[in-house]
Design an enzyme around this catalytic site. Sequence first.
Site, short mmCIF file in Angstrom:
data_model
loop_
_atom_site.label_atom_id
_atom_site.label_comp_id
_atom_site.label_asym_id
_atom_site.label_seq_id
_atom_site.Cartn_x
_atom_site.Cartn_y
_atom_site.Cartn_z
N ASP A 1 0.83 -1.21 0.00
CA ASP A 1 0.00 0.00 0.00
C ASP A 1 0.86 1.26 0.00
O ASP A 1 2.06 1.22 0.31
CB ASP A 1 -0.93 -0.02 1.22
N ASP B 1 -10.54 1.57 -3.47
CA ASP B 1 -11.00 1.18 -2.14
C ASP B 1 -12.51 1.00 -2.10
O ASP B 1 -13.06 0.53 -1.10
CB ASP B 1 -10.59 2.22 -1.10
#
Length: 726
Positions: free
Chosen positions: A459, A525
């Site tokens: 990430d 997301d």
Amino acid sequence: MQNATGRTVSLRAAGTALVVELTEPVPRVLHWGADLGELSDADTAALSLTADGAVLNNAIDQPRRFTVWPTEADGWSGTPAQEGHLAGGAAAPGPVLTGSTHRDLAGGGGEIGIAMTDRTTGLDITVTYRLEPSGVLGVSAELTRRADAEPVPYDLARVSTLLPLPARAAEVLDFTGKWSSERRPQRRPLGHGGHVREVRRGKPGLDSPYLLAVGVPGFGFRDGEVWGVHVAWSGDQRYLAEQLPEGAGVHAAVLGGGELLRAGEIRLAPGATYRTPVCHFGWSADGLDGLADRFHALLRARPGHPRTPRPVVLNSWEAVYFDHDLDRLRRLADRAAEVGVERFVLDDGWFTGRRADDAGLGDWYVDPRVWPDGLAPLADHVRSLGMDFGLWFEPEMVNPDSDLAREHPDWILGPARGRGPTSRNQYVLDVSHPDAWAYLLERLDTLVGEYGIAYLKWDHNRELHEAVHGPGDRPAGHAQVEAFYRLLDTLRSRHPALEIESCASGGGRIDLGVLARTDRVWTSDCNDPVERQSIQRWTGQLLPPELIGSHVGAAESHTTGRVTADTFRLATSLFCHPGIEQDLTRCEPAELARITAWTALYRELRPLLHGGRQVRADLPGDATLLHGVVAADSSAALYCWARLATSAEGQSGRVPLPGLGPDARYLVRVRTDLGLPSLHQTAGPAWFTAALDGWVPIPGAVLVRAGLPMPTLNPGHAALIEVRAA
């Protein structure tokens, strides 16, 4: 004086061509686009003859030419290929040709290398054009200060890779977006001046231009000539389409891009070299789907492209968040294995001090308070169930509340006067710092080896603002990307079977630079299928489905609060690299049965979904979408007919199914493995009703040219239509 009798070299592949004339002092591009066929000497002479335009009023006194390295020395008043200076001087580069190379590639296409030198700046410049068998043209440059150049460093401000466009390329498409709403298309006419998109986020960003396309007005998914460029770089970028009143030689405009350099970032001392990122250019006569075909073929031909079937993933984030409990996670893994999951990924919350997102980031040690026996009990349990074990990291970031930040504040990016505000409670680690880089490699290498980790979710949640470091506030964005690449490359060399996902607040770092080192991207997301239908449709403009991560979330979306049917969530995820991101232990038996049927359907159709051609229909409005995957030989296909919103029209009318052979004969059925969509109709259409019960014969001419009247669905529902050769 320019020499009009240069040697001409051509690259050809997959119906596209680049023709370069090796004129002096600087070669020029005669043509880029549709293949002109095998050119004889007379043909190339004619192409060269027709490559000079008129000498205009109030202009330089010879025809302007668009060269491979356009500068003001050519009379070019647009964005130059090179900008920089030597201590305020040498600001007018004038390179001259010194040599060239040309070779063909075994599978089609070839490579041209053009060497130039610029005595003013002391730079040797090599431009490389590589046309892949897919028809995608990769262009890169290398600039080296000669060892005998004067010792003053050359401050390189910008290098732009540019190719010409014809006058009919008059409409621009690129992308914007935000968190949970990435890759939103935007279109506009190309007028005089520059359409410029600059990225100053330290990564491509959620509003990434992604792919800048210019085409004939009204180009769509299936029709229209279109030219596009993608900058394969995981940091700051610059894209442009530029048109001057006088054109670009006999061409009308230019298309290009490159890395956006910060002031003082690249200072070339004698012997130093700067290498540009590759800019990938594509041309299509068949609209955006034709352009996507080329990029998908390019990616699938890479030696490192995933060759094994893409496993069904379960990611723990929206199932448990920071509530890491071994027994709970074991139960989740048990349920995942029961429904057909093949890879289990433990997300954020496993390392020291990480009970929320405001502490612990950077302390990459398993938290003994939560995991007294380490991660082995969970990892071993996952593998005993026949699944791979994966783990989440965010190596490039650090929380101020962490042992790493307290012990090594000198490893954190920021100006000497003091760092600005945190973003998402974190700062950026200077990965180019040798000690910080070594620490990250040791932690990643050790954990991957100790726990047999098969997969990393990597990430990158915040943007790089004030990305400078050291007492002199040296700009560090370029070095950060290079160090990140080196970290990935080294880790992969030590663990060749390791797979890595590029995630950055969802889809904030999706580019072909990072994908040269990773195996898939986290697209967004947002798992809301209504949003995902659009996000995935446009992510597919560059990436094939097997690289696009898409998970099934809970009925109420974590990011939008919208409640959707599980049949729609499952159908939406099916067309990418699918996974699950919800607590399966809370699902009712009927939902678990549908998820189990979905994983089985995916495994059945996986070869088609991840080996076929993506197709998208041009429909009026955005209330309905039709997209699918068609086998390379058009012998099989799976389509998704989705409704995102209500519309004034009660009927869809006939909708052609793109990609099939009009002269072939087909069988059509509606897959009901996931259950029926909710219908906003009393009955029919007749073919649809019949196809619910089995295969219906329909000739290709009807499917492709006439089209099928589609069922009227309620918003938030989708139907899966399967086609196979009769």
